[in-house]
Each structure stands twice: as C-alpha cells, then as structure tokens.
Design an enzyme around this catalytic site. Structure first.
Site, PDB file in Angstrom:
ATOM      1  N   GLY A 210      -3.975  -4.317   8.461  1.00  0.00           N
ATOM      2  CA  GLY A 210      -3.386  -5.090   9.551  1.00  0.00           C
ATOM      3  C   GLY A 210      -2.774  -6.419   9.151  1.00  0.00           C
ATOM      4  O   GLY A 210      -2.552  -7.278  10.010  1.00  0.00           O
TER       5      GLY A 210
ATOM      6  N   MET B 274     -12.102   5.107  -1.128  1.00  0.00           N
ATOM      7  CA  MET B 274     -12.855   5.315   0.114  1.00  0.00           C
ATOM      8  C   MET B 274     -13.450   6.704   0.012  1.00  0.00           C
ATOM      9  O   MET B 274     -13.038   7.638   0.721  1.00  0.00           O
ATOM     10  CB  MET B 274     -11.897   5.168   1.312  1.00  0.00           C
ATOM     11  CG  MET B 274     -11.524   3.715   1.582  1.00  0.00           C
ATOM     12  SD  MET B 274      -9.995   3.537   2.525  1.00  0.00           S
ATOM     13  CE  MET B 274      -8.811   3.623   1.201  1.00  0.00           C
TER      14      MET B 274
ATOM     15  N   GLY C  48       0.687  -2.437   4.086  1.00  0.00           N
ATOM     16  CA  GLY C  48       1.268  -1.100   4.141  1.00  0.00           C
ATOM     17  C   GLY C  48       2.361  -1.030   5.174  1.00  0.00           C
ATOM     18  O   GLY C  48       3.551  -1.109   4.868  1.00  0.00           O
TER      19      GLY C  48
ATOM     20  N   HIS D 174      -8.205   1.711  -4.547  1.00  0.00           N
ATOM     21  CA  HIS D 174      -9.250   1.475  -3.535  1.00  0.00           C
ATOM     22  C   HIS D 174      -9.875   2.819  -3.177  1.00  0.00           C
ATOM     23  O   HIS D 174      -9.241   3.649  -2.521  1.00  0.00           O
ATOM     24  CB  HIS D 174      -8.574   0.812  -2.328  1.00  0.00           C
ATOM     25  CG  HIS D 174      -9.452   0.602  -1.132  1.00  0.00           C
ATOM     26  ND1 HIS D 174      -8.948   0.325   0.119  1.00  0.00           N
ATOM     27  CD2 HIS D 174     -10.803   0.620  -0.995  1.00  0.00           C
ATOM     28  CE1 HIS D 174      -9.945   0.185   0.975  1.00  0.00           C
ATOM     29  NE2 HIS D 174     -11.083   0.376   0.334  1.00  0.00           N
TER      30      HIS D 174
ATOM     31  N   HIS E 208      -1.126  -1.047  -4.418  1.00  0.00           N
ATOM     32  CA  HIS E 208      -2.413  -0.714  -3.800  1.00  0.00           C
ATOM     33  C   HIS E 208      -2.425   0.793  -3.523  1.00  0.00           C
ATOM     34  O   HIS E 208      -1.553   1.323  -2.824  1.00  0.00           O
ATOM     35  CB  HIS E 208      -2.615  -1.505  -2.514  1.00  0.00           C
ATOM     36  CG  HIS E 208      -3.973  -1.335  -1.917  1.00  0.00           C
ATOM     37  ND1 HIS E 208      -5.093  -1.975  -2.419  1.00  0.00           N
ATOM     38  CD2 HIS E 208      -4.408  -0.578  -0.873  1.00  0.00           C
ATOM     39  CE1 HIS E 208      -6.148  -1.623  -1.694  1.00  0.00           C
ATOM     40  NE2 HIS E 208      -5.766  -0.770  -0.754  1.00  0.00           N
TER      41      HIS E 208
ATOM     42  N   GLY F 201      -1.609   1.033   9.443  1.00  0.00           N
ATOM     43  CA  GLY F 201      -1.016   0.673  10.725  1.00  0.00           C
ATOM     44  C   GLY F 201      -1.989   0.331  11.833  1.00  0.00           C
ATOM     45  O   GLY F 201      -1.629   0.408  13.008  1.00  0.00           O
TER      46      GLY F 201
ATOM     47  N   ASP G  67      -4.652   3.930  -2.141  1.00  0.00           N
ATOM     48  CA  ASP G  67      -5.806   4.277  -1.300  1.00  0.00           C
ATOM     49  C   ASP G  67      -6.227   5.722  -1.511  1.00  0.00           C
ATOM     50  O   ASP G  67      -5.445   6.646  -1.260  1.00  0.00           O
ATOM     51  CB  ASP G  67      -5.440   4.099   0.177  1.00  0.00           C
ATOM     52  CG  ASP G  67      -5.338   2.641   0.571  1.00  0.00           C
ATOM     53  OD1 ASP G  67      -6.309   1.897   0.327  1.00  0.00           O
ATOM     54  OD2 ASP G  67      -4.297   2.251   1.120  1.00  0.00           O
TER      55      ASP G  67
ATOM     56  N   MET H 135      -8.821   8.600  -0.254  1.00  0.00           N
ATOM     57  CA  MET H 135      -9.710   8.959   0.863  1.00  0.00           C
ATOM     58  C   MET H 135     -10.143  10.407   0.724  1.00  0.00           C
ATOM     59  O   MET H 135      -9.316  11.271   0.413  1.00  0.00           O
ATOM     60  CB  MET H 135      -8.964   8.796   2.185  1.00  0.00           C
ATOM     61  CG  MET H 135      -8.382   7.412   2.382  1.00  0.00           C
ATOM     62  SD  MET H 135      -7.437   7.358   3.913  1.00  0.00           S
ATOM     63  CE  MET H 135      -6.858   5.672   3.881  1.00  0.00           C
TER      64      MET H 135
ATOM     65  N   MET I 150     -12.370  -5.403   4.195  1.00  0.00           N
ATOM     66  CA  MET I 150     -11.627  -4.538   5.116  1.00  0.00           C
ATOM     67  C   MET I 150     -11.439  -5.285   6.434  1.00  0.00           C
ATOM     68  O   MET I 150     -12.418  -5.687   7.065  1.00  0.00           O
ATOM     69  CB  MET I 150     -12.391  -3.240   5.392  1.00  0.00           C
ATOM     70  CG  MET I 150     -12.350  -2.185   4.293  1.00  0.00           C
ATOM     71  SD  MET I 150     -10.730  -1.580   3.729  1.00  0.00           S
ATOM     72  CE  MET I 150      -9.810  -1.333   5.222  1.00  0.00           C
TER      73      MET I 150
ATOM     74  N   ASP J  91      -7.506  -6.295   3.323  1.00  0.00           N
ATOM     75  CA  ASP J  91      -6.868  -4.983   3.456  1.00  0.00           C
ATOM     76  C   ASP J  91      -6.945  -4.480   4.895  1.00  0.00           C
ATOM     77  O   ASP J  91      -8.043  -4.188   5.395  1.00  0.00           O
ATOM     78  CB  ASP J  91      -7.566  -4.001   2.499  1.00  0.00           C
ATOM     79  CG  ASP J  91      -6.857  -2.656   2.440  1.00  0.00           C
ATOM     80  OD1 ASP J  91      -5.779  -2.514   3.042  1.00  0.00           O
ATOM     81  OD2 ASP J  91      -7.400  -1.759   1.758  1.00  0.00           O
TER      82      ASP J  91
ATOM     83  N   SER K 280       0.831  -1.205   0.000  1.00  0.00           N
ATOM     84  CA  SER K 280       0.000   0.000   0.000  1.00  0.00           C
ATOM     85  C   SER K 280       0.864   1.252   0.000  1.00  0.00           C
ATOM     86  O   SER K 280       1.634   1.494   0.932  1.00  0.00           O
ATOM     87  CB  SER K 280      -0.912   0.001   1.232  1.00  0.00           C
ATOM     88  OG  SER K 280      -1.619   1.219   1.265  1.00  0.00           O
TER      89      SER K 280
ATOM     90  N   PHE L 194      -6.978   4.636   7.802  1.00  0.00           N
ATOM     91  CA  PHE L 194      -5.598   4.810   8.259  1.00  0.00           C
ATOM     92  C   PHE L 194      -4.809   3.516   8.084  1.00  0.00           C
ATOM     93  O   PHE L 194      -5.370   2.429   8.195  1.00  0.00           O
ATOM     94  CB  PHE L 194      -5.571   5.198   9.747  1.00  0.00           C
ATOM     95  CG  PHE L 194      -6.372   6.442  10.039  1.00  0.00           C
ATOM     96  CD1 PHE L 194      -5.804   7.700   9.896  1.00  0.00           C
ATOM     97  CD2 PHE L 194      -7.712   6.338  10.417  1.00  0.00           C
ATOM     98  CE1 PHE L 194      -6.555   8.843  10.144  1.00  0.00           C
ATOM     99  CE2 PHE L 194      -8.470   7.480  10.660  1.00  0.00           C
ATOM    100  CZ  PHE L 194      -7.890   8.737  10.523  1.00  0.00           C
TER     101      PHE L 194
HETATM  102  C1  DX5 Z   1      -6.845   1.553   5.162  1.00  0.00           C
HETATM  103  C2  DX5 Z   1      -6.355   1.303   3.758  1.00  0.00           C
HETATM  104  C3  DX5 Z   1      -5.289   0.291   3.679  1.00  0.00           C
HETATM  105  C4  DX5 Z   1      -4.023   0.639   4.418  1.00  0.00           C
HETATM  106  C5  DX5 Z   1      -3.476  -0.634   4.945  1.00  0.00           C
HETATM  107  O1  DX5 Z   1      -7.962   2.342   5.140  1.00  0.00           O
HETATM  108  O2  DX5 Z   1      -7.418   0.880   2.915  1.00  0.00           O
HETATM  109  O3  DX5 Z   1      -4.992  -0.046   2.331  1.00  0.00           O
HETATM  110  O4  DX5 Z   1      -3.060   1.281   3.620  1.00  0.00           O
HETATM  111  O5  DX5 Z   1      -2.418  -0.358   5.764  1.00  0.00           O
HETATM  112  P1  DX5 Z   1      -1.826  -1.426   6.800  1.00  0.00           P
HETATM  113  O6  DX5 Z   1      -1.337  -2.593   6.005  1.00  0.00           O
HETATM  114  O7  DX5 Z   1      -0.723  -0.646   7.437  1.00  0.00           O
HETATM  115  O8  DX5 Z   1      -2.938  -1.788   7.743  1.00  0.00           O
HETATM  116 ZN    ZN Z   2      -6.852   0.016   0.882  1.00  0.00          ZN
END
Ligand code: DX5
Ligand code: ZN
Length: 216
Positions: free
Chosen positions: A177, A68, A197, A66, A33, A145, A35, A37, A137, A175, A8, A143
């Site tokens: 954690g 959001m 990520g 992706h 990937h 991490g 993201d 937002m 998800m 996606d 990510s 976010f």
């Molecule tokens: C969260 C994103 C993820 C995020 C994952 O809203 O959609 O793609 O970057 O990050 P990690 O792998 O750190 O949870």
């Molecule tokens: Zn994502």
C-alpha cells in the site's frame, strides 16, 4: 543514506516480464522486490524458481526476495541458486528463526525477517543484531494493491527504537500500500526501503513514478 525503492514484480506484466525488468534496470529503482507465495502461509500462489532465475538473468540490481511460505528452511539453497541477494522470511513461519537467519547468511545472502500487521516489533529484539533487514508488512500479505494500514507508522517508530538501542544495522523496509501520498511520511518516520507494486505498475509512466518515489 537516501531511501531505497524496490518495485514489486508481482504487479508487473508477466507476459512482458523482460520489458518490465529492463524498465526497472534503467530507472532509479534500487532493488527488485520478488514475492514468493505458497498458497499455505498466504491465500495466494505467485511463482517459483524458474521465474526467479529468468528475472535474475536480466536484472542489473539486487533481488530482494520476500518468502511468504511455510517452512522456508527447506528451500534456502534453492533461492540462493535462483539468484536471491536478500532473502526475507516471515517470523510467523519460522519456529527456529535464529537458526534460519544464520543459515541464510551462512550460504551468502543478506538476511531479512518480515512481520505481519498483528506482530509487534518487540518480538525481534533478541535477533535484531543478526538481521540485515526487517520488512514491516503494511497490508496483510498475499496480494498487491491493498489498502495501507495506518498503524504501521507506530511500528516503524518502535522498531527504529529497538535498532537504535542495539548494535543492529538492519534496514527497515515497508511493504504494502505504499503510494505517493504516504511515502514521504514513511521515510520521515524511519523507513529505509519502500516496496511499491501497484503504485509503480498501474501508473502511466512507471519509470517516472519510481523517480518520484525517490524524491524527498
Ligand atoms: C503483498 C506483497 C507485496 C505486494 C505489494 O503480499 O508482499 O510485496 O507486491 O504490492 P502493493 O505495493 O501493490 O501493495
Ligand atoms: Zn513483498
């Protein structure tokens, strides 16, 4: 098919984006990937079209975008023009999901649908045959991490059953954690693609971490 790894970009170093893109190009990663937002659907704002175009210029692998964002229908063509290969919208953001999915495919992208942690997999049963990908998800979106939600495994099993009992060829992407402790169980449970990520970009050797996530 072996599982796919999609690092990510949200966790990349934006001041050294080209360096991080080249690292992914040279690594065993399968997709980028990306993201997006909007500060409305999720309580965070990431980046927009100029950054996606800049990523596309250097990326040698497909862009897995992706969204959001609320009302993604307004921007489907813009994401295609910016370089998206796979475009994933949230079920919770699309009152006319069937129309949105057809529109994504109609302009030449693969279509994905993402579901939030509280959304049951069963809500996809009427549209699963039209999808190239379902993104589960495994954290609340917004976010990088965050802590992985354990109930995700049950949702993978439920979704895999829905896919199996239909003519769908949809891939299951996880996606949020994903780490070295849970990735194998996610694959064993039925995931086809893993987003990572924090696990990749906070490691000492991101390229090696991607290679480790590819091991089964
Ligand atoms: C969260 C994103 C993820 C995020 C994952 O809203 O959609 O793609 O970057 O990050 P990690 O792998 O750190 O949870
Ligand atoms: Zn994502």
């Amino acid at each position: 098919m072996s599982h796919l790894i999609a690092p990510s970009i949200l966790s990349a170093d934006f001041a050294n984006l080209q360096r991080d893109i080249e690292m992914i190009n040279e690594s065993q990663a399968d997709w980028f990937h990306v993201d997006i937002m909007d500060g409305m659907f999720v309580p965070n704002i990431s980046f927009g079209f100029p950054v996606i175009k800049a990523i596309k210029k250097h990326a040698k692998k497909p862009l897995d975008v992706h969204l959001m964002i609320v009302d993604p229908d307004r921007y489907l063509q813009n994401f295609k023009d910016a370089g998206a290969d796979i475009l994933t919208v949230h079920l919770e953001a699309c009152p006319h999901l069937h129309r949105t999915v057809q529109a994504i495919k109609g302009i030449g992208m693969k279509a994905g649908v993402a579901i939030n942690p509280h959304t049951p997999a069963g809500l996809l049963s009427e549209i699963i045959e039209d999808l190239d990908l379902v993104l589960i998800m495994s954290v609340n979106p917004g976010f990088g991490g965050q802590k992985f939600i354990e109930r995700t495994y049950q949702k993978i099993t439920a979704l895999a059953e829905i896919i199996k009992s239909s003519k769908s060829k949809a891939l299951i992407e996880i996606d949020g954690g994903v780490d070295m402790k849970n990735y194998k169980k996610l694959i064993d449970t039925g995931a086809n693609a893993l987003v990572a990520g924090n696990t990749v970009f906070s490691s000492n050797n991101p390229s090696q971490t991607i290679a480790d996530l590819k091991k089964i």
